[in-house]
Design a protein around this motif. Structure first.
Motif, PDB file in Angstrom:
ATOM      1  N   ILE A  47       2.725  10.306 -23.145  1.00 34.26           N
ATOM      2  CA  ILE A  47       3.504  10.908 -22.057  1.00 34.26           C
ATOM      3  C   ILE A  47       3.998  12.275 -22.514  1.00 34.26           C
ATOM      4  O   ILE A  47       4.664  12.380 -23.544  1.00 34.26           O
ATOM      5  N   PRO A  48       3.703  13.331 -21.778  1.00 35.01           N
ATOM      6  CA  PRO A  48       4.173  14.674 -22.171  1.00 35.01           C
ATOM      7  C   PRO A  48       5.699  14.737 -22.235  1.00 35.01           C
ATOM      8  O   PRO A  48       6.398  14.095 -21.442  1.00 35.01           O
ATOM      9  N   LEU A  49       6.200  15.516 -23.180  1.00 34.28           N
ATOM     10  CA  LEU A  49       7.642  15.660 -23.338  1.00 34.28           C
ATOM     11  C   LEU A  49       8.291  16.205 -22.067  1.00 34.28           C
ATOM     12  O   LEU A  49       9.383  15.763 -21.679  1.00 34.28           O
ATOM     13  N   ALA A  50       7.647  17.160 -21.417  1.00 32.96           N
ATOM     14  CA  ALA A  50       8.215  17.733 -20.197  1.00 32.96           C
ATOM     15  C   ALA A  50       8.401  16.675 -19.119  1.00 32.96           C
ATOM     16  O   ALA A  50       9.423  16.661 -18.412  1.00 32.96           O
ATOM     17  N   MET A  51       7.443  15.762 -18.997  1.00 31.11           N
ATOM     18  CA  MET A  51       7.561  14.690 -18.013  1.00 31.11           C
ATOM     19  C   MET A  51       8.730  13.769 -18.354  1.00 31.11           C
ATOM     20  O   MET A  51       9.499  13.350 -17.471  1.00 31.11           O
ATOM     21  N   LEU A  52       8.904  13.438 -19.633  1.00 33.36           N
ATOM     22  CA  LEU A  52      10.025  12.592 -20.046  1.00 33.36           C
ATOM     23  C   LEU A  52      11.360  13.264 -19.726  1.00 33.36           C
ATOM     24  O   LEU A  52      12.307  12.601 -19.286  1.00 33.36           O
TER      25      LEU A  52
END
Length: 330
Positions: A190-195
């Motif tokens: 999961i991309p950090l930006a999405m988290l």
């Protein structure tokens, strides 16, 4: 007998006049509402459905009704075929946006429920003096301006000097170079930006479900919980074996509402990440907006995207009702 007959006729006459007045009042009250719903709800839906079958853009002048036809030709289901199988950039970005939207929803739903249900139980266990205060505190982000909340979180996620970066440094950890614009930082796929966007959205949105769960907990008969304690159930057993099953309908309601709202989140993505980095936070609503108003002015393709989003919401809602429905009441 004649007096009785006249009295009955008078009652029937007055009753008929009363019914006529009630009908006139109903028509007078409902007509503006129906006109408003038809003009601002029903017509846009029908217009979007029709427009999805045309290659339509407002910069071209069509020859038919509302600009359809002529320079904005009818193309059937070509917009849908393009979105599912096409190689154009809007189609490829939209397919990626569908995956991102499902990922976002899959992360938000369990996290929201995990936070709100235990917190609602805790709020119900505190004293009456502080109960209202804490409810207001937790519900405040829900009724606050989304733009203002995004500005707060943008400062939280600011690289180097943001609060999260300072907290990481305070405990001896190395913060990411960029919380929202680093395409290479991925956790469990999961991309950090999405988290980061998930955390910000759950913080803003969980107060709504919290209020619903608090209301549902108050409606549970106390005798059921007292009976569980008499039978020797501890606090955890009472919660898991008594409270949770009785909240199944509330869980269904909150799940449906959370999924619908998660699939339609726009402001927080638009202002925090604008779909970046490298389209890792591109969502369906962002794609619809960009193709309709920002880049291509292709309203026909955007209308097709909207119809696909509508169908996805409909299918997920029906599926949730079938899986989580209950056949009993208390």
């Amino acid at each position: 007998m004649e007096i009785t007959s006249l009295f009955k006729k008078e009652i029937v006459s007055n009753g008929g006049k009363l019914m006529a007045k009630q009908r006139r009042f109903a028509y007078t009250s409902l007509t503006p509402i129906l006109l408003y719903m038809g003009l601002f709800t029903l017509f846009p839906i029908v217009w979007a459905v029709v427009m999805s079958f045309f290659s339509y853009t407002p910069i071209r002048e069509g020859s038919g009704f509302l600009g359809l036809g002529g320079a904005n030709p009818f193309i059937g289901i070509d917009n849908y075929i393009e979105l599912f199988t096409g190689t154009s950039k809007p189609a490829e970005v939209f397919r990626l946006a569908v995956k991102n939207t499902f990922l976002f929803t899959a992360l938000v739903l369990p996290l929201n429920l995990i936070v709100t249900l235990p917190l609602a139980v805790i709020l119900e266990s505190i004293g009456e003096r502080f109960k209202t205060l804490f409810r207001a505190i937790y519900f405040l982000p829900t009724i606050s301006s989304s733009v203002a909340l995004v500005i707060i979180w943008s400062y939280m996620y600011a690289p180097g000097w943001g609060m999260l970066s300072l907290m990481f440094k305070a405990v001896g950890l190395v913060p990411p170079k960029s919380w929202l614009q680093d395409p290479n930082t991925v956790y469990f796929g999961i991309p950090l930006a999405m988290l980061c966007v998930v955390v910000a959205h759950v913080w803003q949105d969980f107060g709504y479900n919290l209020v619903i769960f608090v209301a549902a907990l108050q409606s549970i008969p106390k005798t059921l919980r007292e009976a569980a304690r008499v039978d020797g159930a501890n606090t955890w057993q009472e919660f898991w074996l008594v409270v949770v099953p009785l909240l199944s309908r509330t869980v269904l309601l909150t799940s449906v509402l959370t999924v619908i709202s998660s699939l339609q989140v726009f402001v927080i993505f638009q202002l925090l990440t604008r779909g970046g980095p490298k389209n890792q936070t591109q969502t369906m609503l962002l794609s619809i907006y960009e193709n309709a108003f920002k880049f291509a002015n292709n309203l026909g393709l955007s209308a097709a995207m909207s119809m696909i989003l509508f169908i996805i919401i409909l299918i997920l809602t029906v599926t949730q009702f079938r899986i989580l429905r209950t056949e009993w009441e208390y």
